[in-house]
Design a protein around this motif. Structure first.
Motif, PDB file in Angstrom:
ATOM      1  N   SER A  82       0.949  -1.342   0.028  1.00 53.08           N
ATOM      2  CA  SER A  82      -0.095  -0.081   0.137  1.00 53.08           C
ATOM      3  C   SER A  82       0.794   1.290  -0.048  1.00 53.08           C
ATOM      4  O   SER A  82       0.628   2.013   0.537  1.00 53.08           O
ATOM      5  CB  SER A  82      -0.866   0.079   1.006  1.00 53.08           C
ATOM      6  N   GLY A  83       1.938   1.286  -0.668  1.00 54.50           N
ATOM      7  CA  GLY A  83       2.880   2.352  -0.947  1.00 54.50           C
ATOM      8  C   GLY A  83       3.796   2.678   0.107  1.00 54.50           C
ATOM      9  O   GLY A  83       4.659   3.373   0.255  1.00 54.50           O
ATOM     10  N   ALA A  84       3.873   1.830   1.102  1.00 50.83           N
ATOM     11  CA  ALA A  84       4.679   1.742   2.293  1.00 50.83           C
ATOM     12  C   ALA A  84       5.623   0.708   2.458  1.00 50.83           C
ATOM     13  O   ALA A  84       5.253  -0.515   2.031  1.00 50.83           O
ATOM     14  CB  ALA A  84       4.099   1.660   3.895  1.00 50.83           C
ATOM     15  N   TRP A  85       7.031   0.938   2.558  1.00 52.36           N
ATOM     16  CA  TRP A  85       8.080   0.002   2.830  1.00 52.36           C
ATOM     17  C   TRP A  85       8.523  -0.265   4.474  1.00 52.36           C
ATOM     18  O   TRP A  85       8.673   0.741   5.189  1.00 52.36           O
ATOM     19  CB  TRP A  85       9.280   0.429   2.214  1.00 52.36           C
ATOM     20  N   LYS A  86       8.477  -1.261   4.700  1.00 48.18           N
ATOM     21  CA  LYS A  86       8.855  -1.602   6.087  1.00 48.18           C
ATOM     22  C   LYS A  86      10.385  -1.894   6.280  1.00 48.18           C
ATOM     23  O   LYS A  86      10.837  -2.809   5.329  1.00 48.18           O
ATOM     24  CB  LYS A  86       8.118  -2.738   6.568  1.00 48.18           C
ATOM     25  N   VAL A  87      11.146  -1.445   7.269  1.00 41.25           N
ATOM     26  CA  VAL A  87      12.524  -1.730   7.302  1.00 41.25           C
ATOM     27  C   VAL A  87      12.644  -2.448   8.542  1.00 41.25           C
ATOM     28  O   VAL A  87      12.100  -1.899   9.788  1.00 41.25           O
ATOM     29  CB  VAL A  87      13.306  -0.425   7.254  1.00 41.25           C
ATOM     30  N   ASP A  88      13.176  -3.698   8.502  1.00 38.25           N
ATOM     31  CA  ASP A  88      13.172  -4.646   9.801  1.00 38.25           C
ATOM     32  C   ASP A  88      14.660  -4.331  10.212  1.00 38.25           C
ATOM     33  O   ASP A  88      15.737  -4.885   9.176  1.00 38.25           O
ATOM     34  CB  ASP A  88      12.690  -6.048   9.498  1.00 38.25           C
ATOM     35  N   PHE A  89      14.858  -4.070  11.400  1.00 38.36           N
ATOM     36  CA  PHE A  89      16.258  -4.066  12.173  1.00 38.36           C
ATOM     37  C   PHE A  89      16.597  -5.433  12.855  1.00 38.36           C
ATOM     38  O   PHE A  89      17.026  -5.323  13.820  1.00 38.36           O
ATOM     39  CB  PHE A  89      16.437  -2.817  12.945  1.00 38.36           C
ATOM     40  N   TYR A  90      16.549  -6.506  12.023  1.00 43.49           N
ATOM     41  CA  TYR A  90      16.979  -7.645  12.529  1.00 43.49           C
ATOM     42  C   TYR A  90      16.474  -8.126  13.688  1.00 43.49           C
ATOM     43  O   TYR A  90      16.949  -8.514  14.478  1.00 43.49           O
ATOM     44  CB  TYR A  90      18.248  -7.823  12.523  1.00 43.49           C
TER      45      TYR A  90
END
Length: 246
Positions: free
Chosen positions: A85-93
């Motif tokens: 939906s236009g959003a990017w999630k960044v996972d910090f491990y």
């Protein structure tokens, strides 16, 4: 029938334009231009960074699935998950996560429990290949905040024209050939809330406290008020220079 088909094709075409992947792509380097603008307009540098920070720069590579940021003190790398939906999630491990979203020409970082929402603009000033993350923000800040010509009104070299370059070089300021503004970390915690910079000559340098009011820049000696076994605590001492922007 032909008219209906034409309208359907037009709607499909317009819909494709509205969802152009290029408009959602977040790859590249993004800097905290809001903090730079605030400092350039007269807000003390530390206050501007704290108010509109803490993050100074994002570097995103969607193809590699990587995203990293710096807050001036630490560099943090994360895994960029798929767009939704236009959003990017960044996972910090597994330790935490951030959400990034393209909003026209800006990159928005959603608020979390630990950080307020922030916005970033694309970096425009080029940096050398292989430069560390944060270099784009630093060059943009130095150019906007310290750029131009300054005249020494009082202090050693009175009458000299001083120029602080975007790459950290300084000319015209006696016994100084490099400078660096304190953005975060130990230099900030040891300055008692005062703005400070590092001045050096031939590889040797020391911290200085400064204040900027309009076109005037005052640079003071940094006096350590801490005991020998304590963390340094610098306070402004005697004023060394008064400069005015031309």
């Amino acid at each position: 029938m032909r008219k209906a088909l034409a309208l359907s094709l037009l709607a499909l075409f317009l819909g494709g334009c509205a969802s152009n992947p290029a408009d959602r792509d977040i790859s590249g380097t993004w800097i905290n231009q809001v903090a730079i603008d605030a400092a350039s307009k007269g807000v003390p540098l530390r206050e501007a960074l704290q108010t509109y920070g803490p993050n100074l720069e994002w570097d995103v590579n969607t193809k590699a699935g990587q995203a990293r940021y710096t807050n001036g003190f630490e560099n943090v790398e994360g895994k960029l998950l798929g767009e939704e939906s236009g959003a990017w999630k960044v996972d910090f491990y597994g330790s935490s996560s951030s959400e990034l979203k393209r909003d026209g020409k800006q990159l928005s970082q959603s608020a979390t429990e630990n950080e307020a929402a922030q916005v970033f603009d694309r970096a425009l000033i080029p940096v050398p290949e292989g430069a560390p993350i944060g270099a784009s923000f630093e060059r943009a800040l130095y150019s906007a905040y310290m750029g131009g010509s300054w005249k020494i009104l009082s202090g050693p070299g009175e009458g000299n024209t001083v120029q602080f370059q975007a790459d950290g070089q300084v000319t015209g300021l006696p016994d100084s050939d490099r400078y660096a503004l304190c953005l975060a970390g130990d230099c900030a915690s040891m300055s008692g809330g005062n703005d400070n910079m590092w001045l050096q000559f031939n590889g040797q340098g020391s911290p200085w406290i400064f204040t900027r009011k309009g076109k005037e820049l005052e640079i003071f000696q940094a006096v350590n008020r801490a005991q020998a076994d304590e963390m340094p605590s610098f306070m402004p001492g005697e004023r060394k220079w008064l400069l005015e922007k031309q």
